[in-house]
Design a protein around this motif. Sequence first.
Motif, PDB file in Angstrom:
ATOM      1  N   TYR A 108     -70.593 -62.043 -32.698  1.00  0.00           N
ATOM      2  CA  TYR A 108     -70.621 -60.757 -33.383  1.00  0.00           C
ATOM      3  C   TYR A 108     -69.209 -60.197 -33.493  1.00  0.00           C
ATOM      4  CZ  TYR A 108     -71.314 -55.872 -34.455  1.00  0.00           C
ATOM      5  OH  TYR A 108     -71.233 -54.649 -35.048  1.00  0.00           O
ATOM      6  N   ARG A 109     -68.725 -60.070 -34.717  1.00  0.00           N
ATOM      7  CA  ARG A 109     -67.420 -59.446 -34.926  1.00  0.00           C
ATOM      8  C   ARG A 109     -67.625 -57.947 -35.085  1.00  0.00           C
ATOM      9  NH1 ARG A 109     -66.311 -61.464 -39.475  1.00  0.00           N
ATOM     10  NH2 ARG A 109     -65.441 -63.451 -38.813  1.00  0.00           N
ATOM     11  N   SER A 110     -66.897 -57.165 -34.307  1.00  0.00           N
ATOM     12  CA  SER A 110     -67.056 -55.712 -34.319  1.00  0.00           C
ATOM     13  C   SER A 110     -66.973 -55.181 -35.753  1.00  0.00           C
ATOM     14  CB  SER A 110     -65.965 -55.076 -33.446  1.00  0.00           C
ATOM     15  OG  SER A 110     -66.220 -53.704 -33.288  1.00  0.00           O
ATOM     16  N   GLY A 111     -67.940 -54.354 -36.111  1.00  0.00           N
ATOM     17  CA  GLY A 111     -67.961 -53.788 -37.461  1.00  0.00           C
ATOM     18  C   GLY A 111     -68.854 -54.538 -38.429  1.00  0.00           C
ATOM     19  N   ASP A 112     -69.363 -55.712 -38.016  1.00  0.00           N
ATOM     20  CA  ASP A 112     -70.228 -56.489 -38.929  1.00  0.00           C
ATOM     21  C   ASP A 112     -71.674 -55.963 -38.963  1.00  0.00           C
ATOM     22  OD1 ASP A 112     -68.204 -58.120 -39.690  1.00  0.00           O
ATOM     23  OD2 ASP A 112     -69.027 -59.976 -38.862  1.00  0.00           O
ATOM     24  N   TYR A 113     -72.128 -55.363 -37.872  1.00  0.00           N
ATOM     25  CA  TYR A 113     -73.471 -54.788 -37.764  1.00  0.00           C
ATOM     26  C   TYR A 113     -74.594 -55.789 -38.017  1.00  0.00           C
ATOM     27  CZ  TYR A 113     -70.707 -50.589 -37.575  1.00  0.00           C
ATOM     28  OH  TYR A 113     -69.773 -49.658 -37.215  1.00  0.00           O
ATOM     29  N   ASP A 114     -74.270 -57.073 -37.897  1.00  0.00           N
ATOM     30  CA  ASP A 114     -75.303 -58.116 -37.829  1.00  0.00           C
ATOM     31  C   ASP A 114     -74.616 -59.305 -37.172  1.00  0.00           C
ATOM     32  OD1 ASP A 114     -77.627 -59.496 -37.977  1.00  0.00           O
ATOM     33  OD2 ASP A 114     -77.877 -59.287 -40.145  1.00  0.00           O
ATOM     34  N   LEU A 115     -75.385 -60.266 -36.638  1.00  0.00           N
ATOM     35  CA  LEU A 115     -74.726 -61.413 -36.032  1.00  0.00           C
ATOM     36  C   LEU A 115     -73.866 -62.096 -37.094  1.00  0.00           C
ATOM     37  CD1 LEU A 115     -77.055 -63.267 -33.495  1.00  0.00           C
ATOM     38  CD2 LEU A 115     -75.114 -61.745 -33.070  1.00  0.00           C
ATOM     39  N   THR A 116     -72.608 -62.305 -36.777  1.00  0.00           N
ATOM     40  CA  THR A 116     -71.683 -62.951 -37.702  1.00  0.00           C
ATOM     41  C   THR A 116     -72.073 -64.417 -37.864  1.00  0.00           C
ATOM     42  OG1 THR A 116     -70.042 -61.446 -36.765  1.00  0.00           O
ATOM     43  CG2 THR A 116     -69.222 -63.214 -38.179  1.00  0.00           C
ATOM     44  N   ARG A 117     -72.446 -65.021 -36.739  1.00  0.00           N
ATOM     45  CA  ARG A 117     -72.950 -66.396 -36.752  1.00  0.00           C
ATOM     46  C   ARG A 117     -73.968 -66.566 -35.646  1.00  0.00           C
ATOM     47  NH1 ARG A 117     -70.340 -69.896 -40.073  1.00  0.00           N
ATOM     48  NH2 ARG A 117     -68.293 -69.136 -40.706  1.00  0.00           N
ATOM     49  N   ARG A 118     -74.922 -67.432 -35.905  1.00  0.00           N
ATOM     50  CA  ARG A 118     -75.874 -67.798 -34.867  1.00  0.00           C
ATOM     51  C   ARG A 118     -76.084 -69.299 -34.958  1.00  0.00           C
ATOM     52  NH1 ARG A 118     -81.366 -64.703 -33.141  1.00  0.00           N
ATOM     53  NH2 ARG A 118     -82.055 -66.202 -31.569  1.00  0.00           N
ATOM     54  N   VAL A 119     -75.815 -70.011 -33.870  1.00  0.00           N
ATOM     55  CA  VAL A 119     -75.954 -71.469 -33.879  1.00  0.00           C
ATOM     56  C   VAL A 119     -76.790 -71.904 -32.697  1.00  0.00           C
ATOM     57  CG1 VAL A 119     -73.900 -72.089 -35.212  1.00  0.00           C
ATOM     58  CG2 VAL A 119     -73.676 -71.608 -32.771  1.00  0.00           C
ATOM     59  N   ARG A 120     -77.348 -73.088 -32.824  1.00  0.00           N
ATOM     60  CA  ARG A 120     -78.269 -73.613 -31.825  1.00  0.00           C
ATOM     61  C   ARG A 120     -77.915 -75.075 -31.618  1.00  0.00           C
ATOM     62  NH1 ARG A 120     -83.959 -72.092 -30.679  1.00  0.00           N
ATOM     63  NH2 ARG A 120     -85.041 -73.972 -30.014  1.00  0.00           N
ATOM     64  N   TYR A 121     -77.742 -75.491 -30.378  1.00  0.00           N
ATOM     65  CA  TYR A 121     -77.337 -76.861 -30.081  1.00  0.00           C
ATOM     66  C   TYR A 121     -78.307 -77.520 -29.127  1.00  0.00           C
ATOM     67  CZ  TYR A 121     -72.907 -75.453 -32.114  1.00  0.00           C
ATOM     68  OH  TYR A 121     -71.949 -74.994 -32.973  1.00  0.00           O
TER      69      TYR A 121
ATOM     70  N   GLY B 158     -81.731 -75.504 -19.512  1.00  0.00           N
ATOM     71  CA  GLY B 158     -81.426 -76.633 -20.386  1.00  0.00           C
ATOM     72  C   GLY B 158     -81.390 -76.297 -21.850  1.00  0.00           C
ATOM     73  N   PRO B 159     -80.815 -77.213 -22.646  1.00  0.00           N
ATOM     74  CA  PRO B 159     -80.779 -77.020 -24.096  1.00  0.00           C
ATOM     75  C   PRO B 159     -82.190 -77.031 -24.675  1.00  0.00           C
ATOM     76  CG  PRO B 159     -79.398 -78.891 -23.396  1.00  0.00           C
ATOM     77  CD  PRO B 159     -80.236 -78.486 -22.232  1.00  0.00           C
ATOM     78  N   PRO B 160     -82.361 -76.615 -25.922  1.00  0.00           N
ATOM     79  CA  PRO B 160     -81.330 -76.101 -26.826  1.00  0.00           C
ATOM     80  C   PRO B 160     -80.664 -74.818 -26.301  1.00  0.00           C
ATOM     81  CG  PRO B 160     -83.388 -76.523 -28.004  1.00  0.00           C
ATOM     82  CD  PRO B 160     -83.675 -76.687 -26.566  1.00  0.00           C
ATOM     83  N   PHE B 161     -79.356 -74.731 -26.574  1.00  0.00           N
ATOM     84  CA  PHE B 161     -78.594 -73.532 -26.253  1.00  0.00           C
ATOM     85  C   PHE B 161     -78.381 -72.732 -27.532  1.00  0.00           C
ATOM     86  CE2 PHE B 161     -76.527 -76.346 -22.845  1.00  0.00           C
ATOM     87  CZ  PHE B 161     -77.440 -75.948 -21.887  1.00  0.00           C
ATOM     88  N   GLU B 162     -78.464 -71.427 -27.420  1.00  0.00           N
ATOM     89  CA  GLU B 162     -78.207 -70.571 -28.586  1.00  0.00           C
ATOM     90  C   GLU B 162     -76.928 -69.772 -28.361  1.00  0.00           C
ATOM     91  OE1 GLU B 162     -81.914 -69.422 -31.002  1.00  0.00           O
ATOM     92  OE2 GLU B 162     -82.234 -68.654 -28.970  1.00  0.00           O
ATOM     93  N   ILE B 163     -76.145 -69.679 -29.402  1.00  0.00           N
ATOM     94  CA  ILE B 163     -74.901 -68.922 -29.353  1.00  0.00           C
ATOM     95  C   ILE B 163     -74.909 -67.932 -30.509  1.00  0.00           C
ATOM     96  CG2 ILE B 163     -72.373 -69.043 -29.452  1.00  0.00           C
ATOM     97  CD1 ILE B 163     -73.229 -70.593 -27.106  1.00  0.00           C
ATOM     98  N   GLY B 164     -74.639 -66.676 -30.187  1.00  0.00           N
ATOM     99  CA  GLY B 164     -74.509 -65.654 -31.216  1.00  0.00           C
ATOM    100  C   GLY B 164     -73.111 -65.056 -31.168  1.00  0.00           C
TER     101      GLY B 164
END
Lengths: 243, 243
Positions: A198-211, A190-196
């Motif tokens: 990653y765009r190749s070459g960024d070397y860190d999560l490009t975005r991280r969101v939680r719903y 069940g939620p909350p769901f986390e989404i990460g």
Amino acid sequence: MTYCLAVRLDHALVFASDTRTNAGVDYITYYSKMHVFAPAPGRLFVILSAGNLATTQQILDWLRRDLEQGTEENLNSVRYLFEAAQYVGRVNRRVQETHADALSRSGVNGEATLILGGQVGEEPHGLYMIYPQGNYIATSAATPFLQIGESKYGKPVLDRLLRSDLSMEDAARLALVSLEATARSNITVGPPFEIGLYRSGDYDLTRRVRYDFDSPYYAGLQNAWQEGLTTVFRGLPKFEWEE
Amino acid sequence: MTYCLAVRLDHALVFASDTRTNAGVDYITYYSKMHVFAPAPGRLFVILSAGNLATTQQILDWLRRDLEQGTEENLNSVRYLFEAAQYVGRVNRRVQETHADALSRSGVNGEATLILGGQVGEEPHGLYMIYPQGNYIATSAATPFLQIGESKYGKPVLDRLLRSDLSMEDAARLALVSLEATARSNITVGPPFEIGLYRSGDYDLTRRVRYDFDSPYYAGLQNAWQEGLTTVFRGLPKFEWEE
């Protein structure tokens, strides 16, 4: 129970996980199952975890300690992503062995299954599933996603719509649909769901969101999917005898 | 593997099953898993079967023999559908016991799980799942369907769209979608698919149809569902940062 999913796209990775953990249905708690290590410029590792919570926490602690102590093998020393998978697999097995006798006497399963994704230097971005036994498999062009935990309910929509040339946002939407289908059919996911993302070459999560259930975006996505499917269902071809 | 599904609608029953059986992936055969007994006017029983094929065949043989020999308990003597479920559950257990020792020595699982649906006289139509242990559960208003075999892949679409006030044709279409999703995710479940429709009070299957991969109706349904879902997916709301 747990459901985690990761997708290897042509130019990106998408990670998705629920946050529910339970020891029986009367002890439900919330833990993030998405763990990010960016130990040095040019290297990123994201670990999704399913299975015994004590095992996964100790694995993460040992990975952090190895980094800090600069042990011979750690997330800074590996030169390829597969070496990170080998290393994390070995740590996983060692942690399980620490408690194996005591756990088996109590009839408790101490196994953990992990997904490791990321990128090391100029190597391409990649994704591995690490089994409790310490071995691993990677994605392929034909099978661009990996799942751990309660994986079956959320798989048909991926088999149907997931392709490695999707944008990372499209893949993230599909991952949310897959999580939502699973949560609907199994109350221990069940939620909350986390989404990460990653765009190749960024070397860190490009975005991280939680719903959460009532996050406006998640609620909107859920409604749009439900209403869309209802419409498609109503428009399905009639049987010959109905005409 | 097997996937069978049955739905109890307000005025009808719908039965659906695949036909694939396998003893290892190199011995795949096709058997109907939908068995119809209309032993006398005013009574109908439909049995869907999953599990050990030898067990299910012997159960069916014994049910037929009991009918022919007019034994004390048979499908003509039961006065309620639940009595038929009790009776079939006992036969299931007896058949398993016949071979239990030999099978367990070979490490083979002789269990069978059944769905029994139908109608006896003026009693309402009903649906039961009969466990290998011989006990049973019925559907409820909130849970109008029962599944046996590989049930997880095909469940989300039912949880989402199935309601007991659907027409039997709509429920049959949804059952086909559920079967198709399962076959797509698990190669040991596959067409031909059989669908049985029963309108309460008919005391025989109102319709029985069979679809293979290339049956025009099934191919059309599959395309419409796939294209419809692709369209819904493309129309899902954008993340806030995409706008």
